[in-house]
Design a protein around this motif. Structure first.
Motif, PDB file in Angstrom:
ATOM      1  N   LYS A  82       0.447  -0.879  -0.028  1.00 16.52           N
ATOM      2  CA  LYS A  82       0.028  -0.203  -0.079  1.00 16.52           C
ATOM      3  C   LYS A  82       1.163   1.382  -0.343  1.00 16.52           C
ATOM      4  CE  LYS A  82      -1.006  -0.577   5.221  1.00 16.52           C
ATOM      5  NZ  LYS A  82       0.615  -1.736   4.986  1.00 16.52           N
ATOM      6  N   GLY A  83       0.066   2.630  -0.368  1.00 17.37           N
ATOM      7  CA  GLY A  83       1.182   3.426  -0.690  1.00 17.37           C
ATOM      8  C   GLY A  83       1.925   3.475  -1.553  1.00 17.37           C
ATOM      9  N   LEU A  84       3.189   4.862  -0.825  1.00 12.54           N
ATOM     10  CA  LEU A  84       4.317   5.396  -1.288  1.00 12.54           C
ATOM     11  C   LEU A  84       5.747   3.737  -1.407  1.00 12.54           C
ATOM     12  CD1 LEU A  84       5.955   6.906  -3.674  1.00 12.54           C
ATOM     13  CD2 LEU A  84       6.784   7.826  -0.918  1.00 12.54           C
ATOM     14  N   SER A  85       5.116   3.411  -0.040  1.00 13.67           N
ATOM     15  CA  SER A  85       6.126   1.791   0.775  1.00 13.67           C
ATOM     16  C   SER A  85       5.842   0.596  -0.499  1.00 13.67           C
ATOM     17  CB  SER A  85       6.687   1.319   1.649  1.00 13.67           C
ATOM     18  OG  SER A  85       4.643   1.013   1.727  1.00 13.67           O
ATOM     19  N   GLY A  86       4.699   0.096  -0.865  1.00 13.28           N
ATOM     20  CA  GLY A  86       4.373   0.015  -1.876  1.00 13.28           C
ATOM     21  C   GLY A  86       4.943   0.131  -3.436  1.00 13.28           C
ATOM     22  N   VAL A  87       4.732   1.277  -3.956  1.00 13.69           N
ATOM     23  CA  VAL A  87       5.339   1.460  -5.003  1.00 13.69           C
ATOM     24  C   VAL A  87       6.958   1.312  -5.091  1.00 13.69           C
ATOM     25  CG1 VAL A  87       5.333   4.017  -6.817  1.00 13.69           C
ATOM     26  CG2 VAL A  87       3.663   3.034  -5.874  1.00 13.69           C
ATOM     27  N   MET A  88       7.502   1.371  -4.094  1.00  9.56           N
ATOM     28  CA  MET A  88       8.907   1.299  -4.577  1.00  9.56           C
ATOM     29  C   MET A  88       8.943  -0.219  -3.833  1.00  9.56           C
ATOM     30  SD  MET A  88       9.511   4.385  -1.514  1.00  9.56           S
ATOM     31  CE  MET A  88      11.612   3.377  -1.302  1.00  9.56           C
ATOM     32  N   ARG A  89       8.273  -1.035  -2.979  1.00  8.95           N
ATOM     33  CA  ARG A  89       9.159  -2.636  -3.464  1.00  8.95           C
ATOM     34  C   ARG A  89       8.384  -3.237  -4.794  1.00  8.95           C
ATOM     35  NH1 ARG A  89       6.347  -2.652   2.195  1.00  8.95           N
ATOM     36  NH2 ARG A  89       7.770  -2.769   2.944  1.00  8.95           N
ATOM     37  N   ARG A  90       7.454  -2.182  -5.188  1.00  8.69           N
ATOM     38  CA  ARG A  90       6.637  -3.178  -6.981  1.00  8.69           C
ATOM     39  C   ARG A  90       7.713  -3.037  -7.325  1.00  8.69           C
ATOM     40  NH1 ARG A  90       1.593  -1.043  -5.931  1.00  8.69           N
ATOM     41  NH2 ARG A  90       0.339  -2.898  -4.815  1.00  8.69           N
ATOM     42  N   TYR A  91       8.707  -1.776  -7.767  1.00 13.69           N
ATOM     43  CA  TYR A  91       9.592  -1.376  -8.794  1.00 13.69           C
ATOM     44  C   TYR A  91      10.963  -1.822  -8.489  1.00 13.69           C
ATOM     45  CZ  TYR A  91      12.856   1.842 -10.369  1.00 13.69           C
ATOM     46  OH  TYR A  91      13.749   2.544 -11.148  1.00 13.69           O
ATOM     47  N   ALA A  92      11.119  -2.915  -7.114  1.00 12.61           N
ATOM     48  CA  ALA A  92      12.620  -3.315  -6.869  1.00 12.61           C
ATOM     49  C   ALA A  92      12.271  -4.508  -7.160  1.00 12.61           C
ATOM     50  CB  ALA A  92      12.726  -2.914  -4.871  1.00 12.61           C
ATOM     51  N   TYR A  93      11.365  -4.997  -7.827  1.00  9.94           N
ATOM     52  CA  TYR A  93      10.911  -6.023  -7.762  1.00  9.94           C
ATOM     53  C   TYR A  93      11.066  -6.831  -9.723  1.00  9.94           C
ATOM     54  CZ  TYR A  93      10.555  -8.309  -3.246  1.00  9.94           C
ATOM     55  OH  TYR A  93      10.517  -9.266  -1.662  1.00  9.94           O
ATOM     56  N   ARG A  94       9.767  -5.845  -9.522  1.00  8.73           N
ATOM     57  CA  ARG A  94       9.879  -5.910 -11.428  1.00  8.73           C
ATOM     58  C   ARG A  94      11.116  -5.058 -11.844  1.00  8.73           C
ATOM     59  NH1 ARG A  94       6.229  -2.146 -11.015  1.00  8.73           N
ATOM     60  NH2 ARG A  94       8.087  -0.545 -12.010  1.00  8.73           N
ATOM     61  N   LEU A 107      14.245  -1.905  -0.869  1.00  9.05           N
ATOM     62  CA  LEU A 107      13.248  -2.902   0.336  1.00  9.05           C
ATOM     63  C   LEU A 107      13.397  -1.885   0.905  1.00  9.05           C
ATOM     64  CD1 LEU A 107      13.252  -6.797  -1.689  1.00  9.05           C
ATOM     65  CD2 LEU A 107      11.318  -4.858  -1.470  1.00  9.05           C
ATOM     66  N   LEU A 108      14.581  -1.929   2.234  1.00  8.58           N
ATOM     67  CA  LEU A 108      15.122  -1.553   2.952  1.00  8.58           C
ATOM     68  C   LEU A 108      14.386   0.340   3.193  1.00  8.58           C
ATOM     69  CD1 LEU A 108      18.374  -2.129   3.810  1.00  8.58           C
ATOM     70  CD2 LEU A 108      16.687  -2.940   5.287  1.00  8.58           C
ATOM     71  N   ALA A 109      14.494   0.889   1.892  1.00  2.00           N
ATOM     72  CA  ALA A 109      13.953   2.111   1.828  1.00  2.00           C
ATOM     73  C   ALA A 109      12.683   2.347   2.347  1.00  2.00           C
ATOM     74  CB  ALA A 109      14.635   2.897   0.827  1.00  2.00           C
ATOM     75  N   SER A 110      11.686   1.268   1.161  1.00  2.00           N
ATOM     76  CA  SER A 110      10.245   1.453   1.350  1.00  2.00           C
ATOM     77  C   SER A 110      10.043   0.683   2.912  1.00  2.00           C
ATOM     78  CB  SER A 110      10.021  -0.634   0.388  1.00  2.00           C
ATOM     79  OG  SER A 110      10.615  -0.928   0.854  1.00  2.00           O
ATOM     80  N   ASP A 111      10.200  -0.040   4.165  1.00  2.00           N
ATOM     81  CA  ASP A 111      10.202  -0.259   5.495  1.00  2.00           C
ATOM     82  C   ASP A 111      10.692   0.990   5.774  1.00  2.00           C
ATOM     83  OD1 ASP A 111      10.477  -3.568   4.586  1.00  2.00           O
ATOM     84  OD2 ASP A 111      11.985  -3.285   5.256  1.00  2.00           O
ATOM     85  N   ARG A 112      11.746   1.673   6.167  1.00  2.00           N
ATOM     86  CA  ARG A 112      11.270   2.885   6.403  1.00  2.00           C
ATOM     87  C   ARG A 112      10.402   3.624   6.212  1.00  2.00           C
ATOM     88  NH1 ARG A 112      12.174   2.768  10.532  1.00  2.00           N
ATOM     89  NH2 ARG A 112      12.178   0.949   9.666  1.00  2.00           N
ATOM     90  N   VAL A 113      10.048   3.764   4.775  1.00  2.00           N
ATOM     91  CA  VAL A 113       8.513   4.798   4.164  1.00  2.00           C
ATOM     92  C   VAL A 113       7.291   4.226   4.743  1.00  2.00           C
ATOM     93  CG1 VAL A 113       7.444   5.382   2.439  1.00  2.00           C
ATOM     94  CG2 VAL A 113       9.664   5.417   2.165  1.00  2.00           C
TER      95      VAL A 113
END
Length: 189
Positions: A82-94, A107-113
């Motif tokens: 969800k949110g910006l962290s979800g966008v970041m995770r999808r980007y990392a995996y894609r 993924l670490l940065a998305s955890d902080r976000v």
């Protein structure tokens, strides 16, 4: 001895080691291996009625590494993105392979976000986060926090001085920002 491609010569043979150490080499001969019956492919013995298990339905697109062709038959859905962290995770995996540092750093940065998003989300709920009780500051004062550290040779004493800054710093900065915004709005009126 430096690494070489050829296998180093053994000082003792298999027979000498087996005679000297009881049970040594039990896995060399398949007849002596205790797990061999489990390693044999016998679908009738397991009772499985499938070659590949039924797949869990994928209700939302799930993140998965670019190395994998598809998701496993069963996967977790307890915390959807969800949110910006979800966008970041999808980007990392894609975008990046799991073997690249960029994948894990994102993924670490998305955890902080996600942590910041959760804190902000708590402010609009009926029960906002309470940094005094949730960070353990109150228990430090009421549960012998200082006495439990002194004279015990604990490793966390080395970074104890910076913990209040790391824990309280973001809250103080957010409070200062809110104060500055309210003050600026009040001055304009």
């Amino acid at each position: 001895m430096p690494y070489t491609a050829e296998q180093p010569k053994r000082r003792e043979s298999n027979e000498e080691l087996r005679a000297r150490i009881p049970g040594w080499g039990a896995d060399l001969d398949p007849k002596n291996r205790p797990a061999v019956p489990r390693e044999r492919f016998d679908p009738g013995a397991t009772g499985a009625h499938w070659d590949f298990p039924e797949r869990q339905p994928e209700k939302r697109p799930r993140e998965r590494s670019i190395e994998h062709k598809f998701l496993p038959p069963v996967f977790g859905t307890s915390s959807p993105l969800k949110g910006l962290s979800g966008v970041m995770r999808r980007y990392a995996y894609r975008t990046y392979s799991e073997a690249q540092a960029a994948h894990w750093l994102i993924l670490l940065a998305s955890d902080r976000v996600d942590a910041v998003e959760s804190h902000l989300r708590s402010f609009v709920s009926l029960r906002p986060d309470n940094p005094i009780t949730e960070t353990g500051v109150r228990s430090e004062l009421t549960r012998h926090g200082y006495a439990s550290r002194v004279g015990r040779n604990r490793a966390d004493l080395k970074h104890q001085w910076i913990d209040p800054i790391l824990v309280a710093g973001p809250w103080i900065a957010a409070g200062g920002l809110v104060f500055a915004v309210v003050r600026a709005v009040a001055r304009r009126r």
